[in-house]
Design a protein around this motif. Structure first.
Motif, mmCIF file in Angstrom:
data_model
loop_
_atom_site.group_PDB
_atom_site.id
_atom_site.type_symbol
_atom_site.label_atom_id
_atom_site.label_comp_id
_atom_site.label_asym_id
_atom_site.label_seq_id
_atom_site.Cartn_x
_atom_site.Cartn_y
_atom_site.Cartn_z
ATOM 1 N N GLY A 189 0.823 -1.218 0.000
ATOM 2 C CA GLY A 189 0.000 0.000 0.000
ATOM 3 C C GLY A 189 0.852 1.260 0.000
ATOM 4 N N GLY A 190 0.223 2.372 -0.365
ATOM 5 C CA GLY A 190 0.909 3.660 -0.531
ATOM 6 C C GLY A 190 1.875 4.011 0.579
ATOM 7 N N ARG A 191 1.429 3.906 1.835
ATOM 8 C CA ARG A 191 2.293 4.393 2.919
ATOM 9 C C ARG A 191 3.461 3.457 3.213
ATOM 10 N N PHE A 192 3.470 2.273 2.594
ATOM 11 C CA PHE A 192 4.611 1.364 2.760
ATOM 12 C C PHE A 192 5.439 1.295 1.468
ATOM 13 N N SER A 193 5.078 2.139 0.486
ATOM 14 C CA SER A 193 5.634 1.946 -0.862
ATOM 15 C C SER A 193 6.970 2.641 -1.108
ATOM 16 N N ILE A 194 7.488 3.340 -0.111
ATOM 17 C CA ILE A 194 8.744 4.060 -0.300
ATOM 18 C C ILE A 194 9.896 3.141 -0.724
ATOM 19 N N PHE A 195 9.793 1.845 -0.347
ATOM 20 C CA PHE A 195 10.902 0.922 -0.657
ATOM 21 C C PHE A 195 10.816 0.346 -2.069
ATOM 22 N N CYS A 196 9.732 0.643 -2.798
ATOM 23 C CA CYS A 196 9.669 0.132 -4.175
ATOM 24 C C CYS A 196 9.980 1.296 -5.133
ATOM 25 N N GLY A 216 19.708 -0.036 4.269
ATOM 26 C CA GLY A 216 19.222 0.325 5.601
ATOM 27 C C GLY A 216 17.949 -0.425 5.941
ATOM 28 N N ALA A 217 17.029 -0.510 4.952
ATOM 29 C CA ALA A 217 15.767 -1.224 5.187
ATOM 30 C C ALA A 217 16.047 -2.714 5.420
ATOM 31 N N MET A 218 16.948 -3.274 4.627
ATOM 32 C CA MET A 218 17.316 -4.687 4.768
ATOM 33 C C MET A 218 17.929 -4.957 6.146
ATOM 34 N N GLU A 219 18.791 -4.029 6.548
ATOM 35 C CA GLU A 219 19.458 -4.185 7.843
ATOM 36 C C GLU A 219 18.403 -4.204 8.959
ATOM 37 N N ALA A 220 17.439 -3.281 8.848
ATOM 38 C CA ALA A 220 16.381 -3.211 9.874
ATOM 39 C C ALA A 220 15.602 -4.520 9.899
#
Ligand code: F6P
Length: 429
Positions: A189-196, A216-220
């Protein structure tokens, strides 16, 4: 992460009920395999971006049409790592690439962009997960008709679409007009889409290090699931950090703290505030639940809203963000040569002033018995930004689990959209 004034909200990890809720949540996350959680679409996306680099290099301006999650994340990345005013101030101007975010219905702004941008060098990036958002689609029609008129032979080359993989009007438009395009994976969804592609295309365009952002996202993600595995193995092991944070959010809400202040003392990350506000509101504000996110930026908002935070209704919990290693720019150090009453500022760097102000605000909030979670960041680069964004998304999902609500929809928003569409349909010829 350090918690203050929240002892009474403890969610002891040895409590069988807590253990049950937490293990159930971990199992659900593992079962659902949502793209935001697994990030398994990333390798393919990175390869596709690599192939598009040359195409994007042809353009100097990116005109982004999108709203909500389709604009707030890209805007946050731009503000943090490629702020437009930086270039105004840099005469040697590597100011080749610009991002213009058209996320509101502001006729003046859109018209100025169309009139003044060099069209051959402008790529119109339309971003909409659903492919049917009124504001975005209307602005897309306006840009399309303008480009068709001004660049009749080649206009299609200047359009790029990011939308659902299969469904929706924009997907059809992409096929019909042979536009270049990247997908928003299903269930992202939109609010989670920053990583795509939603976040990564503007980042690539602006020359932001999007690979480190993703790292950074992967590390988290890896850290979180390692902590979960260790907790599942033995619940005497520490509770995963993001569960602690979700527990803080959940239990403050359950105890009547109806507002969550997101107090950000990292000026470079200022636009994280608007992005977080959507994430928290749309994910948790349903079924009579949720807390109202109130965003504030230090030090500016000390001088506007802090009075109310400290001294109005005691219904506020706080997430307090600071950086431990602020950039010390030599130009911004005060000299020794000061009037007597200001001597105590001699040789202080501007970043020490920020630190001192942040500390003052934090201490005064603690002294006012406000439940507060302090998060201190050793770095503020792309990797740190990707990490905190993923962690805030995951914390929101965990909080929703404790509240027993679905964080991925926003059904109440639909009503106003229907009314607006009905009004426009009635007035149409
Ligand atoms: O990306 P889309 O589908 O155009 O949606 C834009 C925004 O509108 C909302 O659906 C709310 O109306 C948000 O959740 C979303 O980020």
């Amino acid at each position: 992460m350090k918690f203050y004034n929240s002892e009474k909200f403890a969610y002891p990890c040895e409590d069988p009920l807590a253990i049950h809720a937490i293990t159930e949540c971990i199992e659900k996350l593992q079962e659902e395999k949502l793209p935001f959680v697994t990030l398994d679409f990333i390798p393919q996306l990175l390869a596709e971006l690599e192939n598009l680099t040359e195409y994007f290099a042809r353009f100097d301006h990116l005109l982004l049409l999108g709203i909500g999650g389709s604009a707030l994340g890209p805007h946050a990345l731009q503000q943090a790592f490629s702020p437009q005013d930086k270039y105004v101030l840099t005469p040697d101007a590597q100011m080749k690439k610009h991002l213009w975010v058209i996320d509101n219905v502001n006729a003046g702004h859109l018209a100025d962009c169309l009139k003044n941008l060099p069209l051959e060098k402008t790529l119109v990036l339309t971003v909409s997960k659903s492919g049917s958002t009124l504001e975005t689609i209307s602005q897309y029609f306006i840009c399309k008709q303008y480009f068709q008129k001004m660049l009749p032979a080649t206009w299609q080359n200047n359009f790029f679409i990011i939308t659902d993989e299969e469904k929706g009007f924009l997907r059809r438009e992409t096929t019909d007009n042979n536009y270049k395009s990247l997908p928003v994976p299903a269930l992202l969804g939109g609010r989670f889409s920053i990583f795509c592609a939603v976040g990564l295309v503007p980042a690539l365009f602006l020359g932001i290090d999007y690979k480190r952002f993703i790292q950074g996202a992967m590390e988290a993600k890896n850290e979180f699931f390692a902590e979960c595995a260790s907790y599942q193995e033995n619940c005497q092991n520490p509770l995963p950090r993001l569960f602690e944070l979700a527990n803080f959010a959940y239990s403050t809400m359950a105890n009547g703290y109806s507002e969550l202040i997101f107090f950000n003392y990292i000026p470079k990350w200022s636009s994280l505030n608007n992005w977080f506000r959507q994430l928290w509101s749309e994910s948790l504000g349903k079924n009579g639940q949720g807390s109202t996110p109130v965003t504030a930026l230090g030090t500016v908002d000390q001088h506007s809203i802090l009075q109310l935070f400290l001294d109005s209704k005691p219904n506020k919990a706080v997430l307090f963000l600071t950086a431990s290693a602020m950039e010390k720019n030599a130009l911004c150090t005060i000299s020794k040569n000061l009037p007597e009453e200001w001597k105590w500022l001699a040789e202080k760097n501007i970043s020490e002033i920020l630190d001192a102000e942040a500390n003052g605000t934090k201490q005064s909030m603690i002294n006012h018995h406000i439940p507060l979670c302090s998060m201190v960041f050793p770095k503020t680069d792309e990797q740190a930004f990707g990490k905190i964004m993923w962690e805030l998304c995951m914390t929101t999902i965990l909080t929703a689990h404790f509240l027993g609500i679905n964080p991925y929809d926003q059904p109440a928003v639909e009503e106003s959209k229907k009314i607006a569409k009905a009004t426009l349909s009635q007035n149409s010829n």
